[in-house]
Design an enzyme around this catalytic site. Structure first.
Site, PDB file in Angstrom:
ATOM      1  N   ASP A   1     -36.194  14.084  35.871  1.00 18.36           N
ATOM      2  CA  ASP A   1     -35.094  14.109  36.834  1.00 18.36           C
ATOM      3  C   ASP A   1     -34.324  12.797  36.710  1.00 18.36           C
ATOM      4  O   ASP A   1     -34.862  11.794  36.219  1.00 18.36           O
ATOM      5  CB  ASP A   1     -35.596  14.288  38.263  1.00 18.36           C
TER       6      ASP A   1
ATOM      7  N   HIS B   1     -29.481   8.095  47.285  1.00 16.62           N
ATOM      8  CA  HIS B   1     -30.740   7.790  46.587  1.00 16.62           C
ATOM      9  C   HIS B   1     -31.285   6.393  46.856  1.00 16.62           C
ATOM     10  O   HIS B   1     -32.393   6.074  46.422  1.00 16.62           O
ATOM     11  CB  HIS B   1     -30.593   7.992  45.074  1.00 16.62           C
TER      12      HIS B   1
ATOM     13  N   HIS C   1     -35.000  12.760  46.525  1.00 19.78           N
ATOM     14  CA  HIS C   1     -33.844  12.008  46.041  1.00 19.78           C
ATOM     15  C   HIS C   1     -34.237  10.670  45.428  1.00 19.78           C
ATOM     16  O   HIS C   1     -33.458   9.720  45.440  1.00 19.78           O
ATOM     17  CB  HIS C   1     -32.809  11.823  47.150  1.00 19.78           C
TER      18      HIS C   1
ATOM     19  N   GLU D   1     -31.219  10.140  38.737  1.00 24.37           N
ATOM     20  CA  GLU D   1     -30.320   9.803  39.835  1.00 24.37           C
ATOM     21  C   GLU D   1     -29.106   9.149  39.204  1.00 24.37           C
ATOM     22  O   GLU D   1     -29.232   8.394  38.225  1.00 24.37           O
ATOM     23  CB  GLU D   1     -30.985   8.868  40.840  1.00 24.37           C
TER      24      GLU D   1
END
Length: 687
Positions: free
Chosen positions: A509, A560, A650, A511
């Protein structure tokens, strides 16, 4: 799917039967009708009745589809979800004709959830002793300075302790499920294993056939390792596995090679002057009546050869001095810990020792430093008649200067020289002076800048790590995965037919600064976790902050929590991508809405010199395939549906862990739907 195909068949069958019945009725009535008008009227009546019957069938089909078949189809999907998440509340249309069936199934799911919790509690209670033993074993393995790796029969790593990271200098190729041969050459390992396996086969008790094989090999990074390899007892489903213990001896090997080369060169260089000295000495002895000029020339030759020998000897002596004594093993020590130990021992003998200033780190032999601090304190008390001392450490010239301070006069240098001639210990052949010399130190005493006070000092090397980059962050616990039987190693290509359970996955993942990679937004955090043998490998995560090369908008920071200050000193994305590419290896990438993350990564691939061209699975697409009855497929919604706890949302690592747990549950549901290979999973996800 079955419900959808069953209803059209029922409608078609009912329509054909209805038309056949009305056609038969029409023929029967026509035989008894009298006249053309009666037959026409009969045709119209039968046709109207048939139309009404067909309308009734259509209405019944619509009602069955809406209130029976569609709820049944959705109930089937919900039941499959409940098998993964027994606490899942069944989601069905508000109106249906299934009666109490959904409620009964929900009750069964609740009972199953309760049973699962009961079983889990029982398993947890019965496994506490096993966990205690595992914790003790982990504590031992954490304390070892030797790297420990356990590998299966295909040389894939299934366990390693934190020290292995240091031995291989944080090589990203070290990881669970990765081949040992990505770290060291295969030949010495395979040859040693061949010897051990022959020993086991020849033994009357194969499981007790012990022993190990030691060898020295080089890493693929150019380091030198001293290794020991041993076969482990057989496990169910695994033909054999082995343990590799290794230690980095690169520095020692380099020093030994340098000394051997120097010794050979020195012997070669000394041979000529030694021969010349021998001939000159013989000439002086055999020719006592040489004239003055010849004797002078001969003496000059002797002096020249002697100077060459002395120079070579000095070089060799310095090298030998750098070797040090094997009795003294140096390590990095926090001075405060050493001084506290010495102060406690001196206080019992009536001498108070107090540390002042900021304690530093030093590299020394622990026992030798303890002895020196205690010895010098005792001698200062005897020479100066003091009952209290202060000690301070000061940094200078990459050395730590230990300085005693007391009220009184300095110690005369002659007294210090007498101390240096004392034995370091009652049964030690070395003197205190030799001990200091081996530590690269000396002692002196002088008046303090404060009148009436004096000092005594000696230096030791400071800790090298204080000057170099910080060591790599190590796993908090040993990293491992359960050993399981596997077929032949799966190569990087041609994996479409491989069962999903045999593959290694990296769930990742990111951000970002925003949602527009084409508009200048960039990655600020990248994380990934591994799945091997259908289990998340905890402790081997990839988690890096990235300097995006631009300001992070406040709206993204609120999302985030990553600020400009947090990433200012971090590497740019190309460097991070190279490390992530090594972490992934030949694993299959998995992400939620992965195309979004891959757009950001793809922009930086040319600069990084890497390409993520392997298979990519998207949990968003898989959820849509499995649960097309619901329009909501966000990560939060899918996690809630499958019973996955949502934590650290997040953050790149938190979202990667959530996605990994979601993916493991989706694998089970895919298997229920007959999707068992990578190729099938790619197909149903539309890739």
């Amino acid at each position: 799917m079955a419900g959808r195909s069953r209803l059209p068949n029922l409608v078609a069958g009912g329509t054909v039967l209805c038309l056949a019945l009305f056609a038969a009725a029409d023929l029967l009535l026509l035989t008894v009708a009298d006249g053309a008008a009666a037959r026409t009227q009969t045709h119209r009546a039968v046709g109207a009745a048939a139309a009404l019957a067909l309308l009734a069938i259509a209405a019944l089909a619509v009602a069955l589809q809406r209130f029976v078949f569609r709820p049944l189809e959705e109930l089937g999907r919900e039941v499959r979800i409940a098998r993964v998440n027994p606490a899942h509340a069944l989601e069905l249309p508000a109106r249906h004709l299934l009666g109490d069936v959904p409620a009964a199934i929900q009750d069964l799911a609740a009972e199953a959830a309760h049973s699962q919790r009961t079983i889990a509690d029982a398993v947890a209670a019965s496994s506490r002793d096993l966990e205690d033993h595992r914790s003790r074993l982990e504590a031992v393995l954490m304390a070892l300075e030797e790297g420990i790796l356990v590998c299966d029969e295909q040389a894939r790593v299934v366990f390693y302790n934190p020290a292995a990271r240091l031995v291989f200098h944080d090589n990203p190729a070290l990881g669970v499920g990765r081949s040992l041969h990505l770290l060291i050459a295969a030949a010495p390992v395979e040859n040693s294993l061949g010897v051990l396996r022959r020993q086991r086969a020849r033994s009357q008790a194969p499981e007790e056939a012990g022993g190990d094989v030691s060898f020295v090999c080089t890493t693929l990074q150019g380091g030198v390792l001293s290794c020991r390899i041993r076969l482990l007892p057989s496990l169910p489903g695994v033909s054999w596995s082995f343990l590799l213990a290794c230690k980095d001896i690169s520095v020692e090997a380099e020093a030994q090679g340098r000394r051997e080369s120097l010794l050979r060169a020195t012997v070669k260089e000394m041979r000529v002057p030694l021969t010349g000295l021998g001939l000159s000495a013989d000439s002086l002895e055999l020719l006592p009546s040489l004239d003055v000029e010849s004797r002078t020339a001969l003496e000059q030759s002797i002096r020249h050869d002697a100077h060459r020998l002395i120079a070579q000897f000095d070089v060799l002596a310095r090298e030998i001095e750098e070797v040090g004594s094997p009795r003294y093993v140096t390590r990095e020590i926090f001075v405060e810990d050493i001084v506290a130990s010495v102060a406690q021992r001196l206080e019992a003998r009536g001498l108070r020792l107090t540390m002042i200033g900021e304690p530093l780190w030093v590299r020394a032999d622990v026992h030798a430093l303890l002895f020196l601090l205690e010895f010098l304190a005792e001698r200062i008390r005897a020479a100066c008649g003091v009952a209290a001392l202060e000690v301070e450490t000061l940094l200078g010239d990459r050395h730590v200067y230990f300085t005693y301070c007391w009220h009184g006069a300095p110690v005369p240098q002659g007294e210090i020289q007498r101390w240096m001639s004392e034995a370091a210990e009652p049964y030690d052949a070395h003197t205190v002076g030799e001990l200091l010399e081996r530590q690269g130190s000396e002692v002196w005493s002088r008046a303090h800048q404060t009148p009436g006070y004096a000092t005594l000092s000696f230096p030791l090397p400071s800790a090298p790590s204080r000057w170099g980059p910080p060591p790599p962050a190590l796993p908090a616990r040993p990293v491992y995965v359960e050993i399981a039987a596997h077929p032949a190693h799966v190569e990087a290509g041609g994996r479409e037919g491989v069962p999903l359970g045999l593959l290694t996955f990296v769930v990742f993942d990111t951000e970002t600064t925003g949602l527009a990679p084409g508009g200048g937004d960039r990655i600020v955090s990248l994380a990934g976790v591994k799945i091997v043998n259908r289990g998340i490998v905890v402790g081997e995560a990839f988690d890096r902050l990235v300097n995006p090369g631009r300001d992070i908008p406040p709206a993204s920071v609120r999302f985030h929590g990553i600020t400009d200050d947090m990433v200012r000193e971090k590497p740019r994305l190309p460097e991070t991508l190279r490390a992530f590419h090594a972490f992934v290896g030949d694993a299959v990438l998995v992400g939620h809405n992965a195309a979004f993350d891959m757009r950001f990564i793809g922009l930086e691939e040319p600069a990084a010199g890497v390409h993520f061209g392997g298979p990519l699975l998207d949990t968003l697409a898989l959820s849509r395939f499995l649960h097309d009855h619901t329009p909501v497929h966000s990560l939060d919604a899918v996690a809630r549906r499958l019973g996955v706890a949502v934590r650290d949302r997040h953050t790149a690592l938190g979202d990667a862990l959530i996605t990994a747990e979601v993916f493991l549950r989706l694998l089970y549901l895919l298997q229920e739907r007959g999707v068992t290979t990578l190729g099938q999973a790619l197909e149903v996800s539309g890739r």
